[in-house]
Design a protein around this motif. Structure first.
Motif, PDB file in Angstrom:
ATOM      1  N   ALA A   4      37.365 142.210  27.179  1.00  0.00           N
ATOM      2  CA  ALA A   4      36.490 143.128  27.901  1.00  0.00           C
ATOM      3  C   ALA A   4      35.974 144.203  26.951  1.00  0.00           C
ATOM      4  CB  ALA A   4      37.245 143.772  29.056  1.00  0.00           C
ATOM      5  N   LEU A   5      35.017 144.971  27.412  1.00  0.00           N
ATOM      6  CA  LEU A   5      34.503 146.086  26.634  1.00  0.00           C
ATOM      7  C   LEU A   5      35.517 147.222  26.615  1.00  0.00           C
ATOM      8  CD1 LEU A   5      30.835 146.161  27.988  1.00  0.00           C
ATOM      9  CD2 LEU A   5      31.616 145.274  25.776  1.00  0.00           C
ATOM     10  N   PRO A   6      35.402 148.149  25.661  1.00  0.00           N
ATOM     11  CA  PRO A   6      36.294 149.315  25.676  1.00  0.00           C
ATOM     12  C   PRO A   6      36.214 150.039  27.022  1.00  0.00           C
ATOM     13  CG  PRO A   6      35.091 149.216  23.610  1.00  0.00           C
ATOM     14  CD  PRO A   6      34.503 148.153  24.482  1.00  0.00           C
ATOM     15  N   ASN A   7      37.349 150.565  27.472  1.00  0.00           N
ATOM     16  CA  ASN A   7      37.477 151.266  28.756  1.00  0.00           C
ATOM     17  C   ASN A   7      37.304 150.338  29.954  1.00  0.00           C
ATOM     18  OD1 ASN A   7      37.899 153.829  27.534  1.00  0.00           O
ATOM     19  ND2 ASN A   7      35.682 154.014  27.223  1.00  0.00           N
ATOM     20  N   GLN A   8      37.417 149.026  29.712  1.00  0.00           N
ATOM     21  CA  GLN A   8      37.398 148.073  30.807  1.00  0.00           C
ATOM     22  C   GLN A   8      38.706 147.291  30.837  1.00  0.00           C
ATOM     23  OE1 GLN A   8      33.892 145.585  30.297  1.00  0.00           O
ATOM     24  NE2 GLN A   8      32.759 146.813  31.782  1.00  0.00           N
ATOM     25  N   ILE A   9      39.002 146.713  31.997  1.00  0.00           N
ATOM     26  CA  ILE A   9      40.134 145.814  32.158  1.00  0.00           C
ATOM     27  C   ILE A   9      39.626 144.533  32.802  1.00  0.00           C
ATOM     28  CG2 ILE A   9      41.897 147.611  32.298  1.00  0.00           C
ATOM     29  CD1 ILE A   9      41.733 147.457  35.309  1.00  0.00           C
ATOM     30  N   ILE A  10      40.504 143.546  32.966  1.00  0.00           N
ATOM     31  CA  ILE A  10      40.089 142.215  33.425  1.00  0.00           C
ATOM     32  C   ILE A  10      40.840 141.855  34.698  1.00  0.00           C
ATOM     33  CG2 ILE A  10      39.916 139.777  32.800  1.00  0.00           C
ATOM     34  CD1 ILE A  10      40.261 140.821  29.825  1.00  0.00           C
ATOM     35  N   VAL A  58      45.691 141.792  37.188  1.00  0.00           N
ATOM     36  CA  VAL A  58      44.793 142.703  36.484  1.00  0.00           C
ATOM     37  C   VAL A  58      45.438 143.046  35.151  1.00  0.00           C
ATOM     38  CG1 VAL A  58      43.743 144.995  36.497  1.00  0.00           C
ATOM     39  CG2 VAL A  58      43.813 143.657  38.600  1.00  0.00           C
ATOM     40  N   SER A  59      44.674 142.994  34.080  1.00  0.00           N
ATOM     41  CA  SER A  59      45.222 143.327  32.765  1.00  0.00           C
ATOM     42  C   SER A  59      45.432 144.831  32.650  1.00  0.00           C
ATOM     43  CB  SER A  59      44.273 142.848  31.662  1.00  0.00           C
ATOM     44  OG  SER A  59      43.053 143.582  31.708  1.00  0.00           O
ATOM     45  N   SER A  60      46.344 145.218  31.762  1.00  0.00           N
ATOM     46  CA  SER A  60      46.540 146.643  31.511  1.00  0.00           C
ATOM     47  C   SER A  60      45.609 147.153  30.413  1.00  0.00           C
ATOM     48  CB  SER A  60      47.993 146.915  31.119  1.00  0.00           C
ATOM     49  OG  SER A  60      48.325 146.207  29.936  1.00  0.00           O
ATOM     50  N   GLY A  61      45.061 146.239  29.620  1.00  0.00           N
ATOM     51  CA  GLY A  61      44.126 146.604  28.556  1.00  0.00           C
ATOM     52  C   GLY A  61      42.889 145.727  28.593  1.00  0.00           C
ATOM     53  N   ARG A  62      42.213 145.587  27.461  1.00  0.00           N
ATOM     54  CA  ARG A  62      40.938 144.872  27.427  1.00  0.00           C
ATOM     55  C   ARG A  62      41.067 143.408  27.039  1.00  0.00           C
ATOM     56  NH1 ARG A  62      37.921 146.802  21.930  1.00  0.00           N
ATOM     57  NH2 ARG A  62      36.429 145.284  22.753  1.00  0.00           N
ATOM     58  N   PHE A  63      42.311 142.896  26.846  1.00  0.00           N
ATOM     59  CA  PHE A  63      42.498 141.505  26.428  1.00  0.00           C
ATOM     60  C   PHE A  63      43.425 140.760  27.385  1.00  0.00           C
ATOM     61  CE2 PHE A  63      41.626 143.785  22.455  1.00  0.00           C
ATOM     62  CZ  PHE A  63      40.585 143.030  21.940  1.00  0.00           C
ATOM     63  N   LEU A  64      43.090 139.498  27.648  1.00  0.00           N
ATOM     64  CA  LEU A  64      43.974 138.542  28.301  1.00  0.00           C
ATOM     65  C   LEU A  64      43.952 137.252  27.487  1.00  0.00           C
ATOM     66  CD1 LEU A  64      43.406 138.663  32.189  1.00  0.00           C
ATOM     67  CD2 LEU A  64      45.477 139.284  30.945  1.00  0.00           C
ATOM     68  N   LYS A  65      45.126 136.685  27.256  1.00  0.00           N
ATOM     69  CA  LYS A  65      45.218 135.409  26.543  1.00  0.00           C
ATOM     70  C   LYS A  65      45.825 134.373  27.475  1.00  0.00           C
ATOM     71  CE  LYS A  65      48.249 134.898  23.211  1.00  0.00           C
ATOM     72  NZ  LYS A  65      48.907 134.984  21.883  1.00  0.00           N
ATOM     73  N   LEU A  66      45.202 133.182  27.547  1.00  0.00           N
ATOM     74  CA  LEU A  66      45.661 132.100  28.409  1.00  0.00           C
ATOM     75  C   LEU A  66      46.056 130.903  27.552  1.00  0.00           C
ATOM     76  CD1 LEU A  66      42.790 132.162  31.080  1.00  0.00           C
ATOM     77  CD2 LEU A  66      44.829 133.580  30.994  1.00  0.00           C
ATOM     78  N   ILE A  67      47.190 130.287  27.874  1.00  0.00           N
ATOM     79  CA  ILE A  67      47.634 129.069  27.193  1.00  0.00           C
ATOM     80  C   ILE A  67      47.959 128.025  28.256  1.00  0.00           C
ATOM     81  CG2 ILE A  67      49.376 128.026  25.716  1.00  0.00           C
ATOM     82  CD1 ILE A  67      49.679 130.633  24.273  1.00  0.00           C
ATOM     83  N   PHE A  68      47.237 126.900  28.212  1.00  0.00           N
ATOM     84  CA  PHE A  68      47.472 125.797  29.143  1.00  0.00           C
ATOM     85  C   PHE A  68      48.202 124.682  28.409  1.00  0.00           C
ATOM     86  CE2 PHE A  68      45.775 121.688  30.834  1.00  0.00           C
ATOM     87  CZ  PHE A  68      46.529 121.689  32.001  1.00  0.00           C
ATOM     88  N   THR A  69      49.328 124.246  28.962  1.00  0.00           N
ATOM     89  CA  THR A  69      50.090 123.142  28.374  1.00  0.00           C
ATOM     90  C   THR A  69      50.287 122.063  29.424  1.00  0.00           C
ATOM     91  OG1 THR A  69      52.188 124.212  28.940  1.00  0.00           O
ATOM     92  CG2 THR A  69      51.303 124.635  26.745  1.00  0.00           C
ATOM     93  N   SER A  70      50.312 120.799  28.960  1.00  0.00           N
ATOM     94  CA  SER A  70      50.478 119.674  29.874  1.00  0.00           C
ATOM     95  C   SER A  70      51.361 118.623  29.230  1.00  0.00           C
ATOM     96  CB  SER A  70      49.113 119.066  30.226  1.00  0.00           C
ATOM     97  OG  SER A  70      49.266 117.928  31.048  1.00  0.00           O
ATOM     98  N   ASN A  71      52.308 118.122  29.990  1.00  0.00           N
ATOM     99  CA  ASN A  71      53.149 117.023  29.549  1.00  0.00           C
ATOM    100  C   ASN A  71      52.319 115.745  29.562  1.00  0.00           C
ATOM    101  OD1 ASN A  71      55.029 114.791  29.652  1.00  0.00           O
ATOM    102  ND2 ASN A  71      56.642 116.319  30.013  1.00  0.00           N
TER     103      ASN A  71
END
Length: 357
Positions: A4-10, A58-71
């Motif tokens: 997200a932009l500075p001063n924004q959350i996701i 809701v994120s606490s900062g401007r970044f969220l990272k997602l990791i998808f794993t599948s057997n």
């Protein structure tokens, strides 16, 4: 990675009601397929793994990272997520501190709040002789086990007030749907905190507040340190003061217990003690145990404290006409009673006591 932009959350949530990944292993784990969400860029910022439940955070900062794993041996229906960039004040709706009245609500009320919320509001009274009249119009947090304390529930609201002596007084947190409808905060500053964990959702809350003048029209208010004395509510006729909020703190100078004799008379019956009442607390603060909240016709009752302090408050709302406003008076004195005594009462008739929790 979502940035997200500075001063924004996701705000991130599933578009359908839940993820449709392949789940195996223990009931509380996502061993085969999973979507792991990190609140930021650090490896230790994981919020957890999801595979078949609804995701709404809701994120606490401007970044969220997602990791998808599948057997490789499994297959599932997949997932579809939606995200939205928000200004920080959107997740914690801002309060105009300069106003004498206002509204505080949780994120996305009444559609429902998200996980990972940490909102804090500060209300400053316009002058020292003010109190805050605070009414929860709706309060529905997550359905936490009623046997658990609120600090172990997924969402909770807690209040802190600053007294004239700059002491911070913490109220017990509120959770589930058990917040009191009407609360008075007696200090010059109120701090309200709303927190949710990663997986909790609920409708949320909305509350209205306004400032009221304190100790106008009553006699002998403030801190009382004599071995005996009298408390007096407003005289009849009431005059030009539209409403009354009065408070007395009684302290035993000899470290004895206190007997207080209450007389309360009212023409109008107010259930459940919302428009007018008097309340007595077993201790020096309004966060101590409430011995009684009284609002019926005629009450004459004695109380003996378990300690060396008693706190008494009186509230008379402005929309009561003059003939319906109650009359209140009390006397107090130091007493020496066995340690097992306290909280006793005698001479009661026509009394209504409200559970204030």
């Amino acid at each position: 990675m979502i940035e997200a932009l500075p001063n924004q959350i996701i705000h991130l949530h599933t578009r359908s009601r839940s993820l449709k990944l392949q789940k195996c292993g223990l009931p509380t784990t996502c061993t085969c397929d999973s979507l792991e969400v990190f609140d930021g860029l650090m490896r230790n910022s994981s919020m957890g793994k999801w595979c078949e439940t609804e995701l709404d955070i809701v994120s606490s900062g401007r970044f969220l990272k997602l990791i998808f794993t599948s057997n490789e041996d499994t297959s599932g229906g997949g997932f579809e997520l939606e995200y939205l960039m928000l200004n920080r004040t959107k997740a914690c709706p801002k309060v105009e501190l300069s106003r004498t009245t206002g509204t505080i609500s949780s994120f996305n009320y009444p559609a429902g709040f998200s996980g990972n919320i940490d909102c804090r509001w500060i209300l400053n009274a316009p002058h020292e002789e003010s109190a805050i009249h605070f009414v929860f119009q709706d309060f529905q947090l997550d359905t936490c086990d009623p046997r658990l304390p609120c600090l172990r529930c997924g969402s909770r609201v807690q209040a802190y007030e600053t007294s004239l002596l700059s002491k911070i007084i913490a109220y017990q947190p509120w959770c589930r749907n058990d917040a009191p409808k009407l609360t008075f905060f007696h200090g010059s500053q109120l701090k309200l905190k709303f927190q949710t964990n990663f997986r909790t959702q609920g409708k949320g809350f909305v509350a209205k507040y306004r400032y009221v003048r304190k100790n106008l029209g009553c006699r002998g208010t403030g801190i009382l340190k004599g071995s005996s004395g009298k408390l007096q509510g407003p005289d009849y006729p009431f005059g030009q003061i539209p409403e009354y909020f009065c408070a007395w703190q009684i302290k035993s100078p000899e470290r004895n217990k206190i007997r207080i004799s209450i007389t309360y008379k009212s023409v109008e019956v107010d259930l459940p003690c919302f428009k007018h009442f008097m309340e007595i607390f077993d201790g020096p603060l309004p966060t101590n145990q409430s011995l009684s909240r009284i609002c019926l016709n005629t009450v004459a009752r004695d109380f003996i404290s378990t300690g060396t302090d008693v706190y008494v408050m009186l509230w008379i709302e402005s929309n009561l006409d003059e003939t319906n406003r109650p009359m209140f008076s009390a006397t107090y004195e130091e007493v020496k009673v066995p340690d097992s005594g306290g909280g006793l009462s005698t001479g009661t008739f026509k009394i209504y006591v409200v559970n204030t929790k």
